[in-house]
Design a protein around this motif. Structure first.
Motif, short mmCIF file in Angstrom:
data_model
loop_
_atom_site.label_atom_id
_atom_site.label_comp_id
_atom_site.label_asym_id
_atom_site.label_seq_id
_atom_site.Cartn_x
_atom_site.Cartn_y
_atom_site.Cartn_z
N PHE A 223 -6.70 8.24 -2.03
CA PHE A 223 -5.40 7.57 -1.93
C PHE A 223 -5.37 6.48 -0.86
CE2 PHE A 223 -4.32 12.02 -3.25
CZ PHE A 223 -4.10 11.70 -4.58
N TYR A 224 -6.42 6.45 -0.04
CA TYR A 224 -6.42 5.47 1.08
C TYR A 224 -7.46 4.39 0.86
CZ TYR A 224 -3.36 8.98 2.79
OH TYR A 224 -2.31 9.84 2.88
N ARG A 225 -7.71 4.10 -0.39
CA ARG A 225 -8.65 3.04 -0.76
C ARG A 225 -8.27 1.74 -0.08
NH1 ARG A 225 -11.65 4.10 -5.97
NH2 ARG A 225 -13.57 3.74 -4.85
N GLY A 226 -9.21 1.17 0.71
CA GLY A 226 -8.98 -0.12 1.34
C GLY A 226 -8.00 -0.06 2.50
N LYS A 227 -7.59 1.16 2.91
CA LYS A 227 -6.61 1.28 4.00
C LYS A 227 -7.28 1.75 5.29
CE LYS A 227 -2.68 1.54 1.16
NZ LYS A 227 -1.74 2.43 0.51
N LYS A 228 -6.46 1.79 6.36
CA LYS A 228 -6.98 2.18 7.66
C LYS A 228 -6.73 3.67 7.87
CE LYS A 228 -6.47 0.84 12.49
NZ LYS A 228 -5.83 -0.06 13.42
N VAL A 229 -7.77 4.40 8.20
CA VAL A 229 -7.60 5.86 8.34
C VAL A 229 -8.18 6.39 9.65
CG1 VAL A 229 -7.53 6.34 5.85
CG2 VAL A 229 -9.73 6.31 7.03
N ALA A 230 -7.66 7.55 10.06
CA ALA A 230 -8.16 8.21 11.27
C ALA A 230 -8.53 9.64 10.93
CB ALA A 230 -7.06 8.20 12.34
N VAL A 231 -9.51 10.17 11.66
CA VAL A 231 -9.87 11.58 11.52
C VAL A 231 -9.75 12.18 12.92
CG1 VAL A 231 -11.70 13.22 10.96
CG2 VAL A 231 -11.48 11.11 9.64
N ILE A 232 -9.14 13.35 13.02
CA ILE A 232 -8.98 13.98 14.33
C ILE A 232 -9.89 15.20 14.43
CG2 ILE A 232 -7.32 15.13 15.88
CD1 ILE A 232 -5.62 13.07 13.51
N GLY A 233 -10.73 15.22 15.47
CA GLY A 233 -11.65 16.34 15.67
C GLY A 233 -13.02 15.83 16.07
N GLY A 234 -13.88 16.76 16.51
CA GLY A 234 -15.21 16.34 16.97
C GLY A 234 -16.33 17.25 16.50
N GLY A 235 -16.03 18.12 15.52
CA GLY A 235 -17.04 19.04 14.99
C GLY A 235 -17.67 18.49 13.72
N ASN A 236 -18.47 19.32 13.07
CA ASN A 236 -19.14 18.90 11.83
C ASN A 236 -18.14 18.45 10.77
OD1 ASN A 236 -21.65 19.38 12.77
ND2 ASN A 236 -22.13 21.06 11.39
N THR A 237 -17.06 19.21 10.65
CA THR A 237 -16.09 18.87 9.61
C THR A 237 -15.53 17.47 9.84
OG1 THR A 237 -15.49 21.19 9.43
CG2 THR A 237 -13.96 19.63 8.48
N ALA A 238 -15.11 17.18 11.07
CA ALA A 238 -14.52 15.88 11.37
C ALA A 238 -15.51 14.75 11.08
CB ALA A 238 -14.07 15.84 12.83
N VAL A 239 -16.74 14.94 11.50
CA VAL A 239 -17.73 13.88 11.30
C VAL A 239 -18.01 13.70 9.81
CG1 VAL A 239 -20.13 13.23 11.74
CG2 VAL A 239 -18.74 14.19 13.58
N GLU A 240 -18.11 14.79 9.09
CA GLU A 240 -18.35 14.68 7.64
C GLU A 240 -17.17 14.01 6.94
OE1 GLU A 240 -19.55 18.33 5.84
OE2 GLU A 240 -21.63 17.95 6.41
#
Ligand code: NDP
Length: 321
Positions: A144-161
């Motif tokens: 749903f965020y094609r071409g948009k600006k996104v953020a991910v919160i976290g620093g573990g494997n899940t966040a990086v993936e």
């Protein structure tokens, strides 16, 4: 309302539940798997799996779970499209559970493989903006965020993936982490830190998710953990990826748990404090939490279930004599 009787009742349908079912069916325990709200478990919301043994090439999480399910059915498991809402463990074996459908399930042994679920930050705006910019699953909602600006919160494997996955859809991905180093495995860190579409904001906690005039997420309010300074980070989508909590609500007050809600088992076994009740997979493992370790403990639960049933049968025979 129907009653389903079996030697082996399994609650949960991730790698732990399906592995227990495969072993249980082959040991003639005629397992029933009650699949729960998310049949297939967490792997169904993952994309690439490259660490499950047996596959030279990357496989897809949902495909892997379909295969496990098919294998369990092929050897004789009955799958139930239901969610357990009540369990009765007090009187020992047989154990009784009731589904959302009103159906009753009775098993001589019970394997709990209810897994874990994504955790939320618990800050203002998070729940209100769910589905309107805030999500806990990039593979479900990233599209749903094609071409948009996104953020991910976290620093573990899940966040990086999740951040790496989102680069399939967005050219502007920012990982927001509360410390100045990541917890994720080195190989994933390297991929993230060298990725041209990903930036990292270090030492920032999320204070709130804020909506714009259209009612959807417009920015995330951040606080710098070093300076205490607040700032706004504008983005269209924010993915919370801060770990998981075990799904053990059903067993509160019925089985011993640790402070985080993980079921406690006898060291090195899937045995809970109630004979005949076993716990397998993420619901009892806060350390490894891998598909392969979940499958391993599922197998252990089935082997111990078989031994328990054999003891039960001997006791019943002796009582009848
Ligand atoms: P983790 O517990 O490993 O990491 C959670 C991250 O979220 C940490 O960086 C933590 O920060 C951060 N965090 C936790 N609470 C908050 C909060 N309230 N505010 C801000 N940040 C927060 O969870 P994961 O889901 O990443 O991984 C769980 C397990 O699954 C791990 O064992 C992991 O290795 C495994 N896994 C393996 C994969 C693979 O092998 N491909 C894929 C995904 C998961 P901090 O570091 O400061 O504590």
């Amino acid at each position: 309302m129907a009653t389903h009787r079996t030697k082996m009742l399994i609650i949960g349908s991730g790698p732990a539940g399906y592995s227990a079912a495969i072993y249980g069916a082959r040991a003639m325990m005629e397992p029933i798997v009650v699949q729960g709200l998310q049949p297939g478990g967490q792997l169904t919301i993952t994309t690439d799996v490259e660490n499950y043994p047996g596959f030279r090439d990357v496989v897809q999480g949902p495909w892997l779970m379909e295969e496990m399910k098919a294998q369990a059915e092929h050897v004789g498991t009955r799958m139930m499209w239901d969610t357990i809402v009540e369990v009765d463990l007090e009187n020992g074996s047989p154990f009784r559970a009731v589904g959302d459908s009103g159906d009753e399930y009775i098993g001589d042994v019970l394997v709990i493989a209810t897994g874990a679920q994504a955790k939320w930050l618990g800050v203002p705006g998070e729940q209100e903006l769910g589905g309107k910019g805030v999500s806990a699953c990039a593979t479900c909602d990233g599209f749903f965020y094609r071409g948009k600006k996104v953020a991910v919160i976290g620093g573990g494997n899940t966040a990086v993936e999740e951040a790496l996955y989102l680069t399939n859809h967005s050219d502007d991905v920012t990982l927001i982490h509360r410390r100045d180093e990541l917890r994720a495995e080195k190989i994933l860190q390297d991929r993230l830190l060298n990725h041209p579409k990903i930036s990292v904001l270090w030492n920032k906690t999320v204070e709130s998710f804020e909506a714009g005039d259209n009612g959807a997420l417009s920015h995330v309010r951040l606080r710098d953990t070093q300076t205490g300074e607040d700032s706004d980070f504008g983005c269209d989508g924010a993915f919370v990826a801060i770990g998981h909590a075990p799904s053990t609500e059903l067993f509160k007050g019925k089985l011993p748990m640790d402070d985080s809600g993980y079921l406690l088992v006898e060291a090195g076994t899937p045995k809970t404090s109630i004979p005949g009740v076993f716990a397998a997979g993420d619901v009892m493992d806060h350390t490894y939490r891998q598909a392969v370790t979940a499958a391993g403990t599922g197998c252990m639960a089935a082997l111990d279930a078989e031994r328990f049933l054999a003891t039960l049968e001997v006791a019943e025979r002796e009582a009848a004599e």
